[in-house]
Design a protein around this motif. Structure first.
Motif, PDB file in Angstrom:
ATOM      1  N   LYS A   1      42.613  41.949  48.295  1.00 22.22           N
ATOM      2  CA  LYS A   1      42.544  40.714  47.507  1.00 22.22           C
ATOM      3  C   LYS A   1      43.124  39.541  48.281  1.00 22.22           C
ATOM      4  CE  LYS A   1      42.744  40.383  43.170  1.00 22.22           C
ATOM      5  NZ  LYS A   1      43.266  40.255  41.800  1.00 22.22           N
ATOM      6  N   GLU A   2      44.246  39.749  48.931  1.00 21.90           N
ATOM      7  CA  GLU A   2      44.820  38.686  49.765  1.00 21.90           C
ATOM      8  C   GLU A   2      43.811  38.230  50.805  1.00 21.90           C
ATOM      9  OE1 GLU A   2      48.509  39.381  51.804  1.00 21.90           O
ATOM     10  OE2 GLU A   2      49.452  40.127  49.963  1.00 21.90           O
ATOM     11  N   GLU A  47      40.843  36.344  49.210  1.00 20.33           N
ATOM     12  CA  GLU A  47      41.213  35.004  48.762  1.00 20.33           C
ATOM     13  C   GLU A  47      41.421  34.062  49.935  1.00 20.33           C
ATOM     14  OE1 GLU A  47      44.470  36.075  46.278  1.00 20.33           O
ATOM     15  OE2 GLU A  47      43.138  36.673  44.644  1.00 20.33           O
ATOM     16  N   GLY A  52      39.142  30.885  50.120  1.00 18.26           N
ATOM     17  CA  GLY A  52      39.857  29.624  50.057  1.00 18.26           C
ATOM     18  C   GLY A  52      39.670  28.778  51.301  1.00 18.26           C
ATOM     19  N   SER A 108      35.679  28.169  45.240  1.00 19.73           N
ATOM     20  CA  SER A 108      36.371  28.885  44.183  1.00 19.73           C
ATOM     21  C   SER A 108      35.826  30.309  44.151  1.00 19.73           C
ATOM     22  CB  SER A 108      36.135  28.223  42.829  1.00 19.73           C
ATOM     23  OG  SER A 108      34.806  28.445  42.409  1.00 19.73           O
ATOM     24  N   MET A 109      36.561  31.193  43.500  1.00 21.87           N
ATOM     25  CA  MET A 109      36.118  32.579  43.436  1.00 21.87           C
ATOM     26  C   MET A 109      34.743  32.709  42.781  1.00 21.87           C
ATOM     27  SD  MET A 109      37.320  35.381  44.629  1.00 21.87           S
ATOM     28  CE  MET A 109      39.102  35.302  44.793  1.00 21.87           C
ATOM     29  N   LEU A 137      35.495  40.950  42.523  1.00 17.46           N
ATOM     30  CA  LEU A 137      36.231  39.726  42.801  1.00 17.46           C
ATOM     31  C   LEU A 137      36.568  38.945  41.541  1.00 17.46           C
ATOM     32  CD1 LEU A 137      34.361  38.493  45.988  1.00 17.46           C
ATOM     33  CD2 LEU A 137      36.608  39.543  45.834  1.00 17.46           C
ATOM     34  N   PRO A 168      45.140  38.617  38.605  1.00 12.63           N
ATOM     35  CA  PRO A 168      44.512  37.771  39.604  1.00 12.63           C
ATOM     36  C   PRO A 168      45.582  36.964  40.308  1.00 12.63           C
ATOM     37  CG  PRO A 168      44.061  36.964  37.390  1.00 12.63           C
ATOM     38  CD  PRO A 168      44.755  38.272  37.251  1.00 12.63           C
ATOM     39  N   ARG A 169      45.408  36.715  41.569  1.00 13.42           N
ATOM     40  CA  ARG A 169      46.434  36.026  42.328  1.00 13.42           C
ATOM     41  C   ARG A 169      46.043  34.568  42.504  1.00 13.42           C
ATOM     42  NH1 ARG A 169      49.275  39.506  46.767  1.00 13.42           N
ATOM     43  NH2 ARG A 169      48.055  40.952  45.547  1.00 13.42           N
ATOM     44  N   ARG A 170      47.043  33.700  42.463  1.00 15.47           N
ATOM     45  CA  ARG A 170      46.875  32.256  42.686  1.00 15.47           C
ATOM     46  C   ARG A 170      46.095  31.549  41.610  1.00 15.47           C
ATOM     47  NH1 ARG A 170      48.190  31.217  48.195  1.00 15.47           N
ATOM     48  NH2 ARG A 170      49.245  32.960  47.236  1.00 15.47           N
TER      49      ARG A 170
END
Lengths: 156, 156
Positions: free
Chosen positions: A27-28, A31, A35, A40-41, A152, B154-156
């Motif tokens: 996930k890091e 993102e 980003g 955006s996701m 996601l 979810p992160r951020r």
DNA sequence: TATTGTTATACTCTATAACTATA
DNA sequence: TATAGTTATAGAGTATAACAATA
């Protein structure tokens, strides 16, 4: 020596903990990739689902979004010139979403970043990575969801 | 036979796709466990982080939530009698969040459901599960985040 | 002055419902 | 009447900022 009361469940042989840790790493990574491209996701998810031109309805079904959300997501992508809405001449209600050249180039970058194994595998050597992949494939079996991009987005 | 133009990147040997598929299966599983107990995701995350009594500030740091969110999350858990706020006599600003007996029983159920390998492993046999686990552990290495429950949000 | 917890507020993501324009 | 897309709106989850109580 007593069993530590703070760990009522033995975790030594469990799959969940390391899997969840790896999920966190992925996930890091995802993102960061998304980003860095200013997406955006949901925009990234939509772009990745637009391998082939789709109507907004089809895109919503494929991504398992409610159709009402597609408007805003596509608005943003269109403002950036990454996709175009083309009215279907055969049925003027439907808008076919077509990825532009700029959009395609950006998605290529996104895929190249997102799909790299390196951020995930740490110190595994090539043989171990292959082994890990085979085990994952077998574990998932035929239960893979239709669209991997679902991962996601939060579900429900 | 030409390479399909819709798959510009070879996916046959890639780790990401099956990993993401497995992540999807885990998320379904986790949401089912948590939803069945009538918990929201942040409530579940908080309960799982309260193995030991923490102040709200400590809980926020441990879960990487902003502290302002803890109030509402703990409110909900307290209304259900799953946790109690105990004012720290040594520093009357801090509220120590203590899981009640009911709360502890519920968290036990949650862990038992959540941490099962079965929903994840499909047709893998015991040796393969062990192998998969070892590879996951090695892949993650020392990069595991402090709190595994982060994965659930979810992160951020 | 600094810190804990609370409140008010705003933003993102998602869903539902009502609307329009086509069919 | 039914469907594609839009708009308005509501709710969840999160963050920021200002505040009260306490240190």
């Amino acid at each position: 020596m007593p069993t530590p009361s703070s760990s009522p469940i033995a975790t030594e042989n469990r799959l969940v903990e390391p899997l969840v840790a790896l999920i966190g790493l992925f996930k890091e990574h995802a993102e960061a990739c998304i980003g860095a491209l200013g997406l955006s996701m949901p925009q990234a998810v939509a772009l990745l689902g637009l391998d082939t031109p789709l109507s907004q309805r089809e895109l919503a079904d494929c991504l398992r979004y409610d159709a009402s959300n597609i408007t805003g997501i596509v608005d943003g992508l269109e403002r950036r010139g990454l996709v175009e809405r083309q009215v279907d001449p055969a049925d003027r209600r439907v808008r076919r979403i077509v990825v532009t050249e700029d959009g395609a180039a950006l998605v290529d970058h996104l895929r190249e970043c997102l799909f790299r194994d390196e951020p995930l595998v740490g110190t595994l050597d090539a043989a171990e990575v292959a082994q890990l992949r085979d085990l994952l494939v077998k574990a998932v079996g035929d239960r893979a969801s239709s669209s991997w991009v679902e991962m996601l987005r939060p579900r429900r």
